[in-house]
Design a protein around this motif. Structure first.
Motif, short mmCIF file in Angstrom:
data_model
loop_
_atom_site.label_atom_id
_atom_site.label_comp_id
_atom_site.label_asym_id
_atom_site.label_seq_id
_atom_site.Cartn_x
_atom_site.Cartn_y
_atom_site.Cartn_z
N ALA A 7 0.93 -1.31 -0.03
CA ALA A 7 0.04 -0.09 -0.08
C ALA A 7 0.81 1.21 0.11
CB ALA A 7 -0.99 -0.12 1.21
N ILE A 8 0.37 2.35 -0.61
CA ILE A 8 1.44 3.62 -0.84
C ILE A 8 1.44 4.13 0.68
CG2 ILE A 8 0.88 6.19 -1.43
CD1 ILE A 8 1.42 4.11 -3.95
N GLU A 9 0.51 4.00 1.71
CA GLU A 9 0.79 4.53 2.87
C GLU A 9 1.83 3.93 3.57
OE1 GLU A 9 -2.73 4.11 5.08
OE2 GLU A 9 -2.78 2.04 4.73
N GLU A 10 2.45 2.59 3.09
CA GLU A 10 3.34 1.74 3.92
C GLU A 10 4.74 2.58 3.41
OE1 GLU A 10 3.50 -2.21 4.15
OE2 GLU A 10 1.17 -2.13 3.83
N PHE A 11 5.01 3.34 2.36
CA PHE A 11 6.31 3.96 2.11
C PHE A 11 6.28 5.24 1.40
CE2 PHE A 11 4.47 1.63 -1.43
CZ PHE A 11 4.67 2.49 -2.66
N CYS A 12 4.90 6.01 1.78
CA CYS A 12 4.91 7.46 1.39
C CYS A 12 3.76 8.08 2.47
CB CYS A 12 3.93 7.52 -0.13
SG CYS A 12 4.77 6.78 -1.58
N SER A 13 4.26 9.45 2.63
CA SER A 13 3.28 10.27 3.29
C SER A 13 2.31 10.82 2.34
CB SER A 13 4.19 11.29 4.15
OG SER A 13 5.04 12.19 3.20
N THR A 14 1.51 11.55 2.66
CA THR A 14 0.32 12.32 1.77
C THR A 14 -0.09 13.41 2.35
OG1 THR A 14 -1.50 11.06 2.39
CG2 THR A 14 -0.26 9.81 0.53
N GLY A 15 -0.69 14.44 1.66
CA GLY A 15 -1.28 15.44 2.25
C GLY A 15 -1.80 16.19 1.13
#
Length: 380
Positions: A7-15
């Motif tokens: 999942a993207i959230e496992e290696f990226c931060s988002t905002g």
């Protein structure tokens, strides 16, 4: 080779960002680029259409995002549009910023992986007339996650394919820009000297026919949406049979110019390239032989002098902005017919060249799409 789905959230931060209050002038015309979804025109964003101040960052939900972030438009007319951020900048709330942990993920790989997911995002989006993508959808999205070295290898292959298609897109844009510059160079300011009324050099009385007739039912039907904004290129269209048309339509052939009378400031105008039908939202315009050429009329209707004229007309909300009398009344300085014919010769040559480049572009886009699909099936 089989790689895990992560999942993207496992290696990226988002905002996401925000819009500083428009009531506070001290928040605007500063030094910080403020990126909106409409600014995501290239694969790397290096320019903004507006700038804000440090005070706007401190006192609003706008946040500074570092160069290298991945930007994704979450809603609005540009939903799904993506780009890499090539400068430090703030964004508005319609733009999601995705920042990979570069010890685990190569940003360009993540960019291409998410680009491959855009159709899925839009299909699964919620909302009424306009789909909305949210951060939760992005964060929970899983992509194939090979080792870092393999991510870089895949991104390099996709970069090469993407570069080829973008160069061809740029060549088409340059051709369109060249035509406009040739028009200006040959004829200059057409708002001076002796003026001619548009209705004196063209006819606006195209025949209306029943599209259910056997001789018309298999003709292509064009509305304003089938003309590409700015370029005047006719987009693929359906036949009268496929659209199940029942109301009368205008009949045109290769001698006509097609112009949208709805919101003419959008500059929707095209050279007809076959026999076909067009909706009542269009004007089929036929140049009068010996007075004007259709290539001249086409570029005239795309020119600033005509756009300026349309802006002087009354803005009627419930009916087309430009009626037939107003179109016929447009005045301009008519160049000699022999000079128009020289322009037409140049335009036809450029159109042939553009056609070849467009075929090459189609092939390069197919190649990029194929490589993209293979890359994220673990087959590249």
């Amino acid at each position: 080779m089989s790689w895990p789905l992560v999942a993207i959230e496992e290696f990226c931060s988002t905002g996401s960002g925000g819009t500083p209050s428009r009531n506070k002038s001290e928040f605007y015309n500063g030094s910080i680029p403020w990126i909106k979804s409409g600014d995501l025109r290239e694969n790397v964003v290096t320019q903004a259409s507006e700038f804000i101040t440090p005070e706007a960052i401190e006192k609003s939900s706008a946040k500074l995002v570092k160069s290298g972030a991945i930007l994704l438009a979450m809603y609005g007319a540009t939903v799904g549009r993506m780009a890499l951020l090539g400068i430090d900048a703030a964004t508005n709330q319609a733009v999601c910023n995705i920042i990979p942990d570069e010890e685990k993920a190569f940003p360009k790989y993540v960019y291409y992986a998410l680009l491959n997911k855009v159709p899925e995002f839009i299909n699964n989006a919620f909302g009424g007339a306009q789909p909305n993508i949210n951060q939760g959808m992005i964060k929970s999205t899983k992509i194939i996650f090979p080792p870092l070295a393999e991510q870089k290898r895949i991104a390099a292959i996709l970069d090469k394919a993407d570069s080829i298609r973008r160069k061809r897109q740029q060549a088409i844009q340059l051709a369109d820009d060249f035509l406009r510059s040739v028009f200006l160079e040959m004829f200059g300011d057409l708002s001076k000297d002796k003026m001619t009324r548009f209705g004196e050099v063209v006819t606006l009385d195209a025949k209306m026919v029943d599209p259910r007739g056997p001789e018309y039912i298999d003709l292509l039907h064009f509305g304003p949406d089938r003309i590409e904004k700015g370029t005047g290129r006719l987009l693929p269209a359906l036949t009268a049979r496929e659209e199940k048309l029942i109301s009368k339509k205008f009949l045109f052939d290769e001698s006509y110019v097609l112009y949208s009378k709805i919101r003419p400031y959008l500059k929707k105008c095209a050279l007809a390239n076959s026999i076909g039908l067009c909706s009542a939202d269009m004007y089929p315009i036929k140049p009068i032989e010996g007075k004007t050429t259709r290539e001249f009329i086409w570029l005239l209707l795309l020119s600033n002098i005509f756009t300026t004229y349309t802006k002087t007309l009354p803005d009627r909300a419930s009916i087309p902005k430009l009626n037939q009398a107003e179109l016929a009344s447009f005045e301009f300085c008519l160049p000699e017919y022999s000079r128009q014919k020289k322009l037409s010769k140049i335009v036809r040559a450029i159109i042939v060249m553009k056609g070849k480049v467009e075929n090459d572009l189609h092939e390069s886009e197919s190649l990029f799409s194929c490589l993209n699909q293979k890359a994220f099936r673990g087959e590249l």
